[in-house]
Design a protein around this motif. Structure first.
Motif, PDB file in Angstrom:
ATOM      1  N   SER A 187      -1.880   9.447  11.898  1.00  0.00           N
ATOM      2  CA  SER A 187      -0.869   8.391  11.901  1.00  0.00           C
ATOM      3  C   SER A 187      -0.948   7.552  10.635  1.00  0.00           C
ATOM      4  O   SER A 187       0.077   7.206  10.037  1.00  0.00           O
ATOM      5  N   PHE A 188      -2.186   7.240  10.212  1.00  0.00           N
ATOM      6  CA  PHE A 188      -2.386   6.460   8.993  1.00  0.00           C
ATOM      7  C   PHE A 188      -1.854   7.214   7.782  1.00  0.00           C
ATOM      8  O   PHE A 188      -1.202   6.633   6.904  1.00  0.00           O
ATOM      9  N   PHE A 189      -2.108   8.518   7.718  1.00  0.00           N
ATOM     10  CA  PHE A 189      -1.651   9.339   6.595  1.00  0.00           C
ATOM     11  C   PHE A 189      -0.130   9.409   6.531  1.00  0.00           C
ATOM     12  O   PHE A 189       0.455   9.437   5.445  1.00  0.00           O
ATOM     13  N   GLU A 190       0.515   9.461   7.677  1.00  0.00           N
ATOM     14  CA  GLU A 190       1.971   9.549   7.692  1.00  0.00           C
ATOM     15  C   GLU A 190       2.629   8.306   7.097  1.00  0.00           C
ATOM     16  O   GLU A 190       3.743   8.365   6.598  1.00  0.00           O
ATOM     17  N   GLN A 191       1.909   7.185   7.117  1.00  0.00           N
ATOM     18  CA  GLN A 191       2.472   5.926   6.643  1.00  0.00           C
ATOM     19  C   GLN A 191       2.042   5.555   5.230  1.00  0.00           C
ATOM     20  O   GLN A 191       2.579   4.602   4.658  1.00  0.00           O
ATOM     21  N   THR A 192       1.064   6.277   4.672  1.00  0.00           N
ATOM     22  CA  THR A 192       0.495   5.890   3.382  1.00  0.00           C
ATOM     23  C   THR A 192       0.583   7.027   2.376  1.00  0.00           C
ATOM     24  O   THR A 192       1.012   8.130   2.688  1.00  0.00           O
ATOM     25  N   SER A 193       0.137   6.754   1.144  1.00  0.00           N
ATOM     26  CA  SER A 193       0.193   7.761   0.084  1.00  0.00           C
ATOM     27  C   SER A 193      -1.090   7.748  -0.733  1.00  0.00           C
ATOM     28  O   SER A 193      -1.804   6.738  -0.788  1.00  0.00           O
ATOM     29  N   PHE A 194      -1.382   8.883  -1.366  1.00  0.00           N
ATOM     30  CA  PHE A 194      -2.509   8.983  -2.289  1.00  0.00           C
ATOM     31  C   PHE A 194      -2.155   8.303  -3.611  1.00  0.00           C
ATOM     32  O   PHE A 194      -2.891   7.460  -4.118  1.00  0.00           O
ATOM     33  N   ILE A 195      -1.010   8.662  -4.183  1.00  0.00           N
ATOM     34  CA  ILE A 195      -0.554   8.072  -5.441  1.00  0.00           C
ATOM     35  C   ILE A 195      -0.061   6.650  -5.173  1.00  0.00           C
ATOM     36  O   ILE A 195       0.755   6.436  -4.271  1.00  0.00           O
ATOM     37  N   PRO A 196      -0.554   5.665  -5.925  1.00  0.00           N
ATOM     38  CA  PRO A 196      -0.121   4.284  -5.701  1.00  0.00           C
ATOM     39  C   PRO A 196       1.398   4.126  -5.751  1.00  0.00           C
ATOM     40  O   PRO A 196       2.061   4.654  -6.639  1.00  0.00           O
ATOM     41  N   PHE A 197       1.921   3.434  -4.765  1.00  0.00           N
ATOM     42  CA  PHE A 197       3.335   3.072  -4.626  1.00  0.00           C
ATOM     43  C   PHE A 197       4.251   4.258  -4.285  1.00  0.00           C
ATOM     44  O   PHE A 197       5.456   4.078  -4.201  1.00  0.00           O
ATOM     45  N   LYS A 198       3.702   5.436  -4.069  1.00  0.00           N
ATOM     46  CA  LYS A 198       4.554   6.558  -3.690  1.00  0.00           C
ATOM     47  C   LYS A 198       5.196   6.329  -2.314  1.00  0.00           C
ATOM     48  O   LYS A 198       6.352   6.694  -2.090  1.00  0.00           O
ATOM     49  N   ALA A 199       4.418   5.735  -1.392  1.00  0.00           N
ATOM     50  CA  ALA A 199       4.972   5.451  -0.067  1.00  0.00           C
ATOM     51  C   ALA A 199       6.085   4.410  -0.140  1.00  0.00           C
ATOM     52  O   ALA A 199       6.998   4.422   0.686  1.00  0.00           O
ATOM     53  N   VAL A 200       6.011   3.538  -1.136  1.00  0.00           N
ATOM     54  CA  VAL A 200       7.093   2.564  -1.344  1.00  0.00           C
ATOM     55  C   VAL A 200       8.306   3.281  -1.914  1.00  0.00           C
ATOM     56  O   VAL A 200       9.446   3.043  -1.489  1.00  0.00           O
ATOM     57  N   TYR A 201       8.061   4.173  -2.850  1.00  0.00           N
ATOM     58  CA  TYR A 201       9.156   4.907  -3.499  1.00  0.00           C
ATOM     59  C   TYR A 201       9.944   5.742  -2.509  1.00  0.00           C
ATOM     60  O   TYR A 201      11.183   5.797  -2.570  1.00  0.00           O
ATOM     61  N   ASP A 202       9.248   6.403  -1.568  1.00  0.00           N
ATOM     62  CA  ASP A 202       9.972   7.262  -0.632  1.00  0.00           C
ATOM     63  C   ASP A 202      10.382   6.551   0.659  1.00  0.00           C
ATOM     64  O   ASP A 202      10.847   7.185   1.596  1.00  0.00           O
ATOM     65  N   GLY A 203      10.190   5.231   0.704  1.00  0.00           N
ATOM     66  CA  GLY A 203      10.730   4.453   1.813  1.00  0.00           C
ATOM     67  C   GLY A 203       9.821   4.254   3.008  1.00  0.00           C
ATOM     68  O   GLY A 203      10.207   3.606   3.982  1.00  0.00           O
ATOM     69  N   ARG A 204       8.594   4.767   2.971  1.00  0.00           N
ATOM     70  CA  ARG A 204       7.693   4.580   4.105  1.00  0.00           C
ATOM     71  C   ARG A 204       7.113   3.175   4.151  1.00  0.00           C
ATOM     72  O   ARG A 204       6.697   2.698   5.211  1.00  0.00           O
ATOM     73  N   GLN A 205       7.040   2.505   3.013  1.00  0.00           N
ATOM     74  CA  GLN A 205       6.538   1.140   2.931  1.00  0.00           C
ATOM     75  C   GLN A 205       7.506   0.302   2.106  1.00  0.00           C
ATOM     76  O   GLN A 205       8.372   0.844   1.412  1.00  0.00           O
ATOM     77  N   SER A 206       7.341  -1.005   2.188  1.00  0.00           N
ATOM     78  CA  SER A 206       8.233  -1.894   1.449  1.00  0.00           C
ATOM     79  C   SER A 206       7.425  -2.863   0.591  1.00  0.00           C
ATOM     80  O   SER A 206       6.313  -3.267   0.963  1.00  0.00           O
ATOM     81  N   LEU A 207       7.994  -3.236  -0.541  1.00  0.00           N
ATOM     82  CA  LEU A 207       7.340  -4.199  -1.424  1.00  0.00           C
ATOM     83  C   LEU A 207       7.218  -5.568  -0.766  1.00  0.00           C
ATOM     84  O   LEU A 207       6.256  -6.303  -1.019  1.00  0.00           O
ATOM     85  N   ASP A 208       8.185  -5.924   0.069  1.00  0.00           N
ATOM     86  CA  ASP A 208       8.132  -7.218   0.745  1.00  0.00           C
ATOM     87  C   ASP A 208       6.883  -7.339   1.610  1.00  0.00           C
ATOM     88  O   ASP A 208       6.221  -8.387   1.623  1.00  0.00           O
ATOM     89  N   ASP A 209       6.550  -6.263   2.329  1.00  0.00           N
ATOM     90  CA  ASP A 209       5.351  -6.290   3.160  1.00  0.00           C
ATOM     91  C   ASP A 209       4.096  -6.391   2.301  1.00  0.00           C
ATOM     92  O   ASP A 209       3.135  -7.086   2.657  1.00  0.00           O
ATOM     93  N   ILE A 210       4.085  -5.703   1.171  1.00  0.00           N
ATOM     94  CA  ILE A 210       2.923  -5.751   0.278  1.00  0.00           C
ATOM     95  C   ILE A 210       2.731  -7.165  -0.263  1.00  0.00           C
ATOM     96  O   ILE A 210       1.615  -7.700  -0.259  1.00  0.00           O
ATOM     97  N   VAL A 211       3.807  -7.763  -0.729  1.00  0.00           N
ATOM     98  CA  VAL A 211       3.729  -9.121  -1.283  1.00  0.00           C
ATOM     99  C   VAL A 211       3.259 -10.104  -0.221  1.00  0.00           C
ATOM    100  O   VAL A 211       2.466 -11.014  -0.494  1.00  0.00           O
ATOM    101  N   ARG A 212       3.721  -9.921   1.004  1.00  0.00           N
ATOM    102  CA  ARG A 212       3.376 -10.851   2.077  1.00  0.00           C
ATOM    103  C   ARG A 212       1.942 -10.670   2.575  1.00  0.00           C
ATOM    104  O   ARG A 212       1.274 -11.652   2.933  1.00  0.00           O
ATOM    105  N   GLU A 213       1.431  -9.454   2.581  1.00  0.00           N
ATOM    106  CA  GLU A 213       0.149  -9.174   3.222  1.00  0.00           C
ATOM    107  C   GLU A 213      -1.024  -8.993   2.272  1.00  0.00           C
ATOM    108  O   GLU A 213      -2.181  -9.101   2.696  1.00  0.00           O
TER     109      GLU A 213
END
Length: 359
Positions: free
Chosen positions: A304-330
Motif C-alpha cells: 500500500s505504501f509503495f502504491e502511493q510513493t515513488s523512488f525518484i523524488p517528486f515522481k509521485a507528484v508528477y503522476d498525480g499520486r501525491q500533491s505539492l499542497d500536502d507536502i508543503v503542509r506536512e
C-alpha cells in the motif's frame, strides 16, 4: 610517440606521475603537458595501490550491506532461533530501562519473542559490519590523501558555493527525515500518548509505534527513501569540495552509488516480496489482524505504501499520486531549516578535518 632517452629528470617525472591519483589537482596540473610528451600513454596507471585498497573497502561496504539486506529475513529468523535455543527469549532478567519509549510488543523485555530478538541482533551485526568496512575505507582514504588538502582547490567560487549549499541541503533533508520516518528506513516512529491509551511504555507522553511509518506524510510524499537518497547529492558535492581527486570520487562518489543501489534493491525486494525491509517491529495492536502473520501484514502495508510513493523524488507528484499542497503542509520545515544550517557547519568541519588528518 616520439622516442626519447630517459634521464634522471624523466624518471623523477614518471615517479611523480605514478602518484598523481592521490594528489590534489592543483599540484599535478603543472606537469600534465610534460606527461603527455614524455610518457607513453599505455604506461599511465589509472589508480595507485592505495586507491585500489580504498576502492576494495568501499565496494566491501556497499556489497555487504546490500547482501545482508537481501538475506535479511533468513538471517533474522536464524538469529532468533539461536537466541531462543539459549533460553534468552522472554528472559525476565533481560529488560530495557523503564523510561525506554515505545516498547509495546513485549513490555520492557529486550527479547520478547524470536522475531524481535533476531531483529535486535541483526541490527547489531549490521552496525558492526558498517564500522569495519566503512572505517577501513576511510582509513585507506586518509592514506591515499597523504598530501594536505586545499579545501577550495581550483574550483570557481560559484561551483564551490553550489556544492556547499547542495551538501547542506542534503544534510537538512536527512535530519528532517528523522521525524518523518519511512518504513524502508531504520528510524523508529513515535506518537504522543493520550488518556485512553496505555502509557506504561511511554516517556514524557511519547511512545513508539512503527505502524505510523506506513502512513504517507510529508517527505515520504516526495520519495519513499527520505533518509538515504540525500546521500547521493551530498556524496557528489563532497567529492568536489574535497579536491576532486580519484580517492575523493571513490569514497564519496562510491557512497552516492551505494545509496542509489541500496534503495533500488530495497524496492525490488518489496516488489518481489522477497523479505522484510527497514525496521518495523513495534506496532500498535490496533493494526493487527487475527490469523495473519506479522510478516504478511508488513508486506500488505508495504504494498500500500509503495502504491502511493515513488523512488525518484517528486515522481509521485508528477503522476498525480501525491500533491505539492500536502507536502508543503506536512513537511517538517523547522527540522529541515535547522538541519541545513547545521549542515553548512558540519560540511566545512568535515573538510577541515580531512585536511588536518591527511597532512
Amino acid at each position: 610517440c616520439l622516442a626519447f632517452n630517459p634521464s634522471p629528470f624523466h624518471h623523477e617525472i614518471a615517479s611523480r606521475h605514478r602518484k598523481r591519483c592521490s594528489q590534489p589537482h592543483h599540484q599535478k596540473r603543472h606537469h600534465d603537458s610534460r606527461f603527455m610528451m614524455m610518457i607513453p600513454i599505455n604506461s599511465q596507471p589509472v589508480l595507485d595501490s592505495s586507491d585500489q585498497i580504498l576502492a576494495a573497502w568501499t565496494f566491501a561496504f556497499a556489497s555487504s550491506h546490500i547482501g545482508m539486506s537481501a538475506t535479511r529475513s533468513s538471517i533474522i529468523r536464524s538469529l532468533g532461533e539461536t537466541v531462543n535455543s539459549l533460553n534468552l527469549v522472554g528472559n525476565e532478567g533481560w529488560e530495557l530501562p523503564v523510561w525506554w519509549p515505545g516498547d509495546n510488543t513485549g513490555g520492557n523485555k529486550i527479547f520478547p519473542d524470536n522475531l524481535t530478538a533476531g531483529r535486535q541482533i541483526y541490527r547489531g551485526l549490521y552496525t558492526a559490519v558498517s564500522f569495519l568496512t566503512l572505517g577501513s575505507a576511510f582509513g585507506a582514504y586518509l592514506h591515499s590523501s597523504s598530501v594536505a588538502l586545499d579545501i577550495s582547490g581550483e574550483q570557481s567560487t560559484l561551483l564551490h558555493n553550489a556544492c556547499l549549499v547542495s551538501a547542506a541541503l542534503s544534510f537538512g533533508a536527512a535530519i528532517a527525515s528523522l521525524v518523518n520516518a519511512s518504513p524502508l528506513g531504520l528510524m523508529p516512529s513515535f506518537e504522543a500518548t493520550t488518556d485512553d491509551v496505555d502509557n506504561s511504555g511511554s516517556l514524557a507522553g511519547i511512545r513508539r509505534d512503527d505502524a505510523l511509518k506506513f502512513t504517507t506524510k510529508g517527505l515520504t510524499r516526495i520519495t519513499r527513501h527520505p533518509l538515504i537518497l540525500p546521500v547521493v547529492p551530498w556524496g557528489i558535492a563532497t567529492s568536489v569540495l574535497a579536491g576532486g581527486r580519484p580517492c575523493d570520487a571513490i569514497l564519496f562518489g562510491g557512497l552516492s552509488i551505494y545509496a542509489m543501489a541500496g534503495c533500488y534493491a530495497q524496492d525490488l525486494r518489496v516488489i518481489r516480496e522477497e523479505g522484510s525491509v527497514g525496521t518495523v517491529f513495534q506496532t500498535e495492536s490496533r493494526d493487527t489482524k487475527e490469523g495473519v502473520s506479522e510478516e504478511e501484514q508488513e508486506r500488505t502495508r508495504l504494498r500500500s505504501f509503495f502504491e502511493q510513493t515513488s523512488f525518484i523524488p517528486f515522481k509521485a507528484v508528477y503522476d498525480g499520486r501525491q500533491s505539492l499542497d500536502d507536502i508543503v503542509r506536512e513537511a517538517p520545515w523547522l527540522q529541515f531549516f535547522l538541519g541545513t544550517i547545521a549542515g553548512i557547519y558540519v560540511e566545512e568541519k568535515i573538510l577541515q578535518l580531512l585536511a588536518e588528518w591527511s597532512a
